[in-house]
Design a protein around this motif. Structure first.
Motif, PDB file in Angstrom:
ATOM      1  N   GLY A 152       0.871  -1.285  -0.030  1.00 23.80           N
ATOM      2  CA  GLY A 152       0.033  -0.102  -0.128  1.00 23.80           C
ATOM      3  C   GLY A 152       0.736   1.260  -0.024  1.00 23.80           C
ATOM      4  N   THR A 153       0.262   2.379   0.205  1.00 28.56           N
ATOM      5  CA  THR A 153       0.820   3.576   0.134  1.00 28.56           C
ATOM      6  C   THR A 153       0.983   3.986   1.523  1.00 28.56           C
ATOM      7  N   VAL A 164      -2.522  -3.204   8.229  1.00 25.88           N
ATOM      8  CA  VAL A 164      -1.368  -3.426   7.418  1.00 25.88           C
ATOM      9  C   VAL A 164      -0.118  -3.185   8.392  1.00 25.88           C
ATOM     10  N   LEU A 165      -0.161  -2.412   9.217  1.00 26.63           N
ATOM     11  CA  LEU A 165       1.021  -2.006   9.978  1.00 26.63           C
ATOM     12  C   LEU A 165       1.342  -3.088  10.908  1.00 26.63           C
ATOM     13  N   THR A 166       0.147  -3.814  11.411  1.00 32.53           N
ATOM     14  CA  THR A 166       0.433  -5.092  12.608  1.00 32.53           C
ATOM     15  C   THR A 166       0.584  -6.286  11.861  1.00 32.53           C
ATOM     16  N   GLU A 167       0.613  -6.486  10.784  1.00 33.73           N
ATOM     17  CA  GLU A 167       0.554  -7.701   9.980  1.00 33.73           C
ATOM     18  C   GLU A 167      -0.728  -8.618  10.283  1.00 33.73           C
ATOM     19  N   THR A 168      -1.686  -7.920  10.527  1.00 29.48           N
ATOM     20  CA  THR A 168      -2.932  -8.645  10.842  1.00 29.48           C
ATOM     21  C   THR A 168      -3.671  -8.864   9.470  1.00 29.48           C
ATOM     22  N   THR A 169      -4.196 -10.097   9.262  1.00 28.57           N
ATOM     23  CA  THR A 169      -4.907 -10.363   8.175  1.00 28.57           C
ATOM     24  C   THR A 169      -6.042  -9.463   8.020  1.00 28.57           C
ATOM     25  N   TYR A 170      -6.382  -8.787   6.843  1.00 29.78           N
ATOM     26  CA  TYR A 170      -7.331  -7.934   6.472  1.00 29.78           C
ATOM     27  C   TYR A 170      -8.159  -8.230   5.319  1.00 29.78           C
ATOM     28  N   ARG A 190     -10.708  -6.180   1.821  1.00 33.54           N
ATOM     29  CA  ARG A 190     -10.603  -5.164   0.946  1.00 33.54           C
ATOM     30  C   ARG A 190     -11.076  -3.789   1.799  1.00 33.54           C
ATOM     31  N   SER A 191     -11.670  -3.887   2.657  1.00 35.64           N
ATOM     32  CA  SER A 191     -12.277  -2.871   3.679  1.00 35.64           C
ATOM     33  C   SER A 191     -11.166  -1.799   3.950  1.00 35.64           C
ATOM     34  N   VAL A 192     -10.059  -2.430   4.109  1.00 35.16           N
ATOM     35  CA  VAL A 192      -8.721  -1.658   4.508  1.00 35.16           C
ATOM     36  C   VAL A 192      -8.374  -0.521   3.761  1.00 35.16           C
ATOM     37  N   ASP A 193      -8.841  -0.613   2.280  1.00 36.16           N
ATOM     38  CA  ASP A 193      -8.700   0.507   1.206  1.00 36.16           C
ATOM     39  C   ASP A 193      -9.451   1.646   1.561  1.00 36.16           C
ATOM     40  N   CYS A 194     -10.379   1.594   2.683  1.00 37.40           N
ATOM     41  CA  CYS A 194     -11.127   2.678   2.868  1.00 37.40           C
ATOM     42  C   CYS A 194     -10.740   3.405   4.190  1.00 37.40           C
ATOM     43  N   HIS A 195      -9.527   3.273   4.495  1.00 33.69           N
ATOM     44  CA  HIS A 195      -8.647   3.758   5.698  1.00 33.69           C
ATOM     45  C   HIS A 195      -8.543   5.284   5.309  1.00 33.69           C
ATOM     46  N   PRO A 196      -9.040   6.490   6.143  1.00 35.85           N
ATOM     47  CA  PRO A 196      -8.793   7.687   5.476  1.00 35.85           C
ATOM     48  C   PRO A 196      -7.539   8.395   6.344  1.00 35.85           C
ATOM     49  N   GLN A 218      -4.055  10.038   6.739  1.00 33.89           N
ATOM     50  CA  GLN A 218      -2.885  10.482   6.043  1.00 33.89           C
ATOM     51  C   GLN A 218      -1.587  10.371   7.070  1.00 33.89           C
ATOM     52  N   VAL A 219      -0.565   9.753   6.690  1.00 35.93           N
ATOM     53  CA  VAL A 219       0.650   9.691   7.565  1.00 35.93           C
ATOM     54  C   VAL A 219       1.723  10.136   6.790  1.00 35.93           C
ATOM     55  N   THR A 220       2.964  10.509   7.556  1.00 35.78           N
ATOM     56  CA  THR A 220       4.193  10.551   6.862  1.00 35.78           C
ATOM     57  C   THR A 220       5.099   9.106   7.107  1.00 35.78           C
TER      58      THR A 220
END
Length: 110
Positions: free
Chosen positions: A12-13, A21-27, A29-35, A37-39
């Protein structure tokens, strides 16, 4: 990714990355709806997992409600996780005035 499928791939971006994604938990497609924004700073990435979201006072109740649903930790309850995908998001009161067909046909003026 199709409805009902799960993955644990770290991809991902980094500007828009969900805690799953960061915790390597299974996920799903709803993960794409996460709003969020981070650096690319470790402190900020850890904040996605650990910190409680602070909502600005100027946000409407509907904006907060939809954001909370997009940030659910349980991927099966996260807004956008059903077979209707983004259709679930489109039906929320926050987007009540959006003419989705016109938007897709690029008929909407900003």
């Amino acid at each position: 990714m199709g409805f009902g499928y799960w993955t644990g791939t770290f991809c991902g971006t980094t500007e828009f990355i969900a805690s799953e994604v960061l915790t390597e938990t299974t996920y799903m497609r709803s993960v794409d709806c996460h709003p969020s924004q981070v650096t690319i700073k470790k402190k900020v990435l850890n904040s996605i997992i650990i910190d409680e979201v602070q909502y600005p006072r100027f946000l409407s109740l509907e904006a907060i409600k939809i954001t909370r649903r997009l940030l659910y930790e349980n991927p099966e309850k996260k807004l956008g996780s059903s077979e209707r995908d983004a259709g679930d998001v489109k039906t929320k009161a926050f987007f009540g005035q959006v003419a989705w067909d016109d938007l897709l046909q690029k008929k909407v003026r900003i």
